[in-house]
Design a protein around this motif. Structure first.
Motif, PDB file in Angstrom:
ATOM      1  N   GLN A  56       0.958  -1.171   0.275  1.00 25.92           N
ATOM      2  CA  GLN A  56       0.191  -0.014  -0.125  1.00 25.92           C
ATOM      3  C   GLN A  56       0.844   1.325  -0.144  1.00 25.92           C
ATOM      4  O   GLN A  56       0.624   2.205  -0.872  1.00 25.92           O
ATOM      5  N   PRO A  57       2.041   1.479   0.861  1.00 30.27           N
ATOM      6  CA  PRO A  57       2.644   2.694   0.933  1.00 30.27           C
ATOM      7  C   PRO A  57       3.567   2.702  -0.510  1.00 30.27           C
ATOM      8  O   PRO A  57       4.538   3.687  -0.547  1.00 30.27           O
ATOM      9  N   LEU A  58       3.685   1.344  -1.190  1.00 34.17           N
ATOM     10  CA  LEU A  58       4.737   1.408  -2.230  1.00 34.17           C
ATOM     11  C   LEU A  58       4.010   1.542  -3.335  1.00 34.17           C
ATOM     12  O   LEU A  58       4.693   1.452  -4.564  1.00 34.17           O
ATOM     13  N   LEU A  59       2.733   1.949  -3.569  1.00 31.96           N
ATOM     14  CA  LEU A  59       2.149   1.797  -4.920  1.00 31.96           C
ATOM     15  C   LEU A  59       2.748   2.959  -5.990  1.00 31.96           C
ATOM     16  O   LEU A  59       2.874   2.755  -7.172  1.00 31.96           O
ATOM     17  N   ALA A  60       3.177   4.403  -5.300  1.00 36.13           N
ATOM     18  CA  ALA A  60       3.478   5.163  -6.239  1.00 36.13           C
ATOM     19  C   ALA A  60       5.263   4.786  -6.821  1.00 36.13           C
ATOM     20  O   ALA A  60       5.453   4.936  -7.912  1.00 36.13           O
ATOM     21  N   LEU A  61       5.826   4.159  -6.038  1.00 28.63           N
ATOM     22  CA  LEU A  61       7.256   3.594  -6.447  1.00 28.63           C
ATOM     23  C   LEU A  61       6.874   2.465  -7.409  1.00 28.63           C
ATOM     24  O   LEU A  61       7.639   2.433  -8.347  1.00 28.63           O
ATOM     25  N   LEU A  62       5.967   1.558  -7.147  1.00 26.78           N
ATOM     26  CA  LEU A  62       5.646   0.470  -8.167  1.00 26.78           C
ATOM     27  C   LEU A  62       5.101   1.292  -9.465  1.00 26.78           C
ATOM     28  O   LEU A  62       5.544   0.648 -10.396  1.00 26.78           O
ATOM     29  N   GLY A  63       4.250   1.965  -9.469  1.00 23.40           N
ATOM     30  CA  GLY A  63       3.881   2.801 -10.741  1.00 23.40           C
ATOM     31  C   GLY A  63       4.810   3.403 -11.469  1.00 23.40           C
ATOM     32  O   GLY A  63       4.860   3.490 -12.540  1.00 23.40           O
ATOM     33  N   ASN A  64       6.018   3.908 -10.715  1.00 22.52           N
ATOM     34  CA  ASN A  64       6.970   4.797 -11.403  1.00 22.52           C
ATOM     35  C   ASN A  64       7.781   3.593 -12.068  1.00 22.52           C
ATOM     36  O   ASN A  64       8.508   4.038 -13.158  1.00 22.52           O
ATOM     37  N   ASP A  65       8.148   2.558 -11.404  1.00 22.17           N
ATOM     38  CA  ASP A  65       9.068   1.661 -11.902  1.00 22.17           C
ATOM     39  C   ASP A  65       8.428   0.921 -12.982  1.00 22.17           C
ATOM     40  O   ASP A  65       9.322   0.569 -13.873  1.00 22.17           O
ATOM     41  N   PHE A  66       7.236   0.300 -13.090  1.00 21.86           N
ATOM     42  CA  PHE A  66       6.589  -0.231 -14.129  1.00 21.86           C
ATOM     43  C   PHE A  66       5.881   0.601 -14.892  1.00 21.86           C
ATOM     44  O   PHE A  66       5.384   0.216 -16.008  1.00 21.86           O
ATOM     45  N   HIS A  67       5.667   2.157 -14.904  1.00 24.17           N
ATOM     46  CA  HIS A  67       5.291   2.917 -15.643  1.00 24.17           C
ATOM     47  C   HIS A  67       3.640   2.725 -15.798  1.00 24.17           C
ATOM     48  O   HIS A  67       2.969   2.368 -16.970  1.00 24.17           O
ATOM     49  N   LEU A  68       3.056   2.660 -14.756  1.00 26.53           N
ATOM     50  CA  LEU A  68       1.579   2.196 -14.499  1.00 26.53           C
ATOM     51  C   LEU A  68       0.851   3.558 -13.878  1.00 26.53           C
ATOM     52  O   LEU A  68       1.570   4.192 -13.172  1.00 26.53           O
ATOM     53  N   ASN A  69      -0.425   3.622 -14.602  1.00 25.67           N
ATOM     54  CA  ASN A  69      -1.414   4.559 -13.939  1.00 25.67           C
ATOM     55  C   ASN A  69      -1.910   4.076 -12.529  1.00 25.67           C
ATOM     56  O   ASN A  69      -1.927   2.873 -12.274  1.00 25.67           O
ATOM     57  N   SER A  70      -2.398   5.132 -11.977  1.00 21.88           N
ATOM     58  CA  SER A  70      -2.956   4.837 -10.572  1.00 21.88           C
ATOM     59  C   SER A  70      -4.040   3.605 -10.503  1.00 21.88           C
ATOM     60  O   SER A  70      -3.962   2.906  -9.646  1.00 21.88           O
ATOM     61  N   ALA A  71      -4.796   3.585 -11.538  1.00 19.27           N
ATOM     62  CA  ALA A  71      -5.976   2.656 -11.684  1.00 19.27           C
ATOM     63  C   ALA A  71      -5.358   1.094 -11.696  1.00 19.27           C
ATOM     64  O   ALA A  71      -5.889   0.465 -11.070  1.00 19.27           O
ATOM     65  N   THR A  72      -4.398   1.077 -12.721  1.00 17.29           N
ATOM     66  CA  THR A  72      -3.812  -0.395 -12.919  1.00 17.29           C
ATOM     67  C   THR A  72      -2.937  -0.835 -11.663  1.00 17.29           C
ATOM     68  O   THR A  72      -2.961  -1.963 -11.105  1.00 17.29           O
TER      69      THR A  72
END
Length: 410
Positions: free
Chosen positions: A39-55
């Motif tokens: 849960q606190p890592l979602l932004a880091l994961l999104g940046n790393d895999f180039h994902l939007n917030s919904a995905t």
């Protein structure tokens, strides 16, 4: 040499060593923490895999879905197989799933790993009936409360741990550290836990079918599942809309809602006290006190809502948040004590039924609250929470019906 423990209906059991209670509490906390690392890592994961917030938001959803599936399909197996083996297998599988998450190269594998983490994190709910099975019924509430302290602490600290480690060392480091820690604690449990003689001789298919018979023939289990479900509906309604209320009425962000989450620390710290109180005064009485505390807390919130725009509303809300959280936790520990004493031959299945009631309550409470908040605002949510917690109290005040015993559930 590893000793074997027989699960019987006899209430006389040797005292469980303190170090083993600590290890079981630690295991429960570490396992359940796996559900919340992302849960606190979602932004880091999104940046790393180039994902939007919904995905990227599908990751915690899949983890929770795996947990729900594991609760229904895997938890009952604790009655069929050696509890020690079940816990050790799940511990190794959870460590592997966490490591798999850490090295996932893309979204597809990350989603699969998240789902498996959710399934295997259900070992937290294998630990609690295991501790109960090793304990004399007269001290069961105390031990369950101590193990629940570990579980609740794991929920509280999981986000702090993952947020800090993720920020300084990267999100993969969080899962690598968690995998190593889970592997270590599993090895320690392999050395410390005794073997258990299975409580049931039913086939796996019969075991699942017997849950319906168990629910139909044990009135106390019915009451526990429904009452706790109602209380958790109130709990979920409050927490799922709190951040929205704080933003709309006070222009406060998610950090403010997170501070309210510290109320959970009170529930974690007081869990052993509630367990001891259930042993001393009886778990039925404690469920009534807990439901009353929850209902009164929400009722006072409803009255305080008339001054929602004043400066003293938030301090009052914070105090009442602590009190209703204590009431819900008091009831949960007492209900666990009731079901383990009611169905000592089927602790895992009884636990799965209770947790099904909790899950249904949490889900329905969140859904209802979102609609109430959208159409009628925060006060409607609190009115709903007051109503369902009052229903839980009325249910607990009803006289106990006689339980019918059926050999088909053994």
């Amino acid at each position: 040499m590893m000793k074997s423990m027989h699960e019987t209906h006899n209430t006389q059991q040797p005292a469980i060593p303190g170090y083993l209670i600590f290890m079981l509490a630690l295991t429960a906390g570490m396992a359940v923490a796996s559900l919340y690392y992302c849960q606190p890592l979602l932004a880091l994961l999104g940046n790393d895999f180039h994902l939007n917030s919904a995905t990227v938001g599908t990751l915690p959803t899949l983890t929770q879905a795996g947990y729900a599936l594991g609760l229904m399909l895997l938890i009952p197996l604790g009655d069929k197989f050696d509890r020690r083996r079940v816990i050790l297998v799940k511990g190794l599988a959870l460590a592997a799933a966490l490591a798999f998450t850490a090295v996932s190269p893309g979204l597809a594998l990350l989603l699969v790993a998240s789902f498996i983490v959710g399934i295997t994190a259900t070992m937290a709910q294998d630990v609690i009936p295991t501790a109960a099975a090793m304990t004399d019924s007269r001290q069961r509430g105390r031990v369950v409360g101590q193990v629940m302290t570990g579980l609740l602490t794991g929920i509280l600290l999981s986000r702090v741990f993952s947020g800090f480690i993720g920020e300084w060392f990267g999100w993969r480091s969080v899962y690598l550290a968690a995998a190593a820690a889970m592997l270590l604690v599993t090895i320690l449990l392999w050395r410390a836990l005794p073997r258990f003689t299975p409580a049931s001789t039913l086939s796996v298919g019969q075991l699942y079918r017997s849950m319906f018979s168990l629910l139909a023939t044990h009135a106390k289990l019915q009451k526990a599942a429904v009452a706790q479900g109602l209380l958790n509906a109130a709990f979920s309604a409050f927490w799922s809309t709190l951040a929205l209320m704080l933003y709309q009425n006070f222009h406060l962000g998610s950090s403010a809602a997170g501070l309210f989450g510290l109320a959970g620390a009170v529930g974690a710290l007081t869990a052993p006290f509630f367990g001891k109180a259930a042993d001393r005064f009886g778990p039925q009485r404690m469920t009534r006190i807990g439901a009353l505390l929850t209902g009164v807390s929400f009722l006072l919130m409803l009255f305080a809502g008339s001054a929602i725009n004043t400066t003293w509303y938030l301090p009052i809300l914070a105090v009442l948040t602590v009190s209703f959280d204590m009431g819900v936790q008091m009831c949960l520990i007492s209900h666990q004590t009731i079901i383990y004493n009611t169905a000592p031959h089927a602790m895992s299945r009884a636990n799965a039924i209770l947790l099904a009631g909790v899950f249904i309550g949490m889900t329905s409470g969140s859904l209802v609250a979102s609609q109430l908040f959208s159409h009628w605002g925060w006060q409607a949510v609190i009115a709903f929470a007051t109503l369902v917690s009052t229903l839980a109290l009325l249910l607990r005040l009803l006289p106990e019906r006689r339980t019918m015993i059926s050999d088909s559930v053994i």
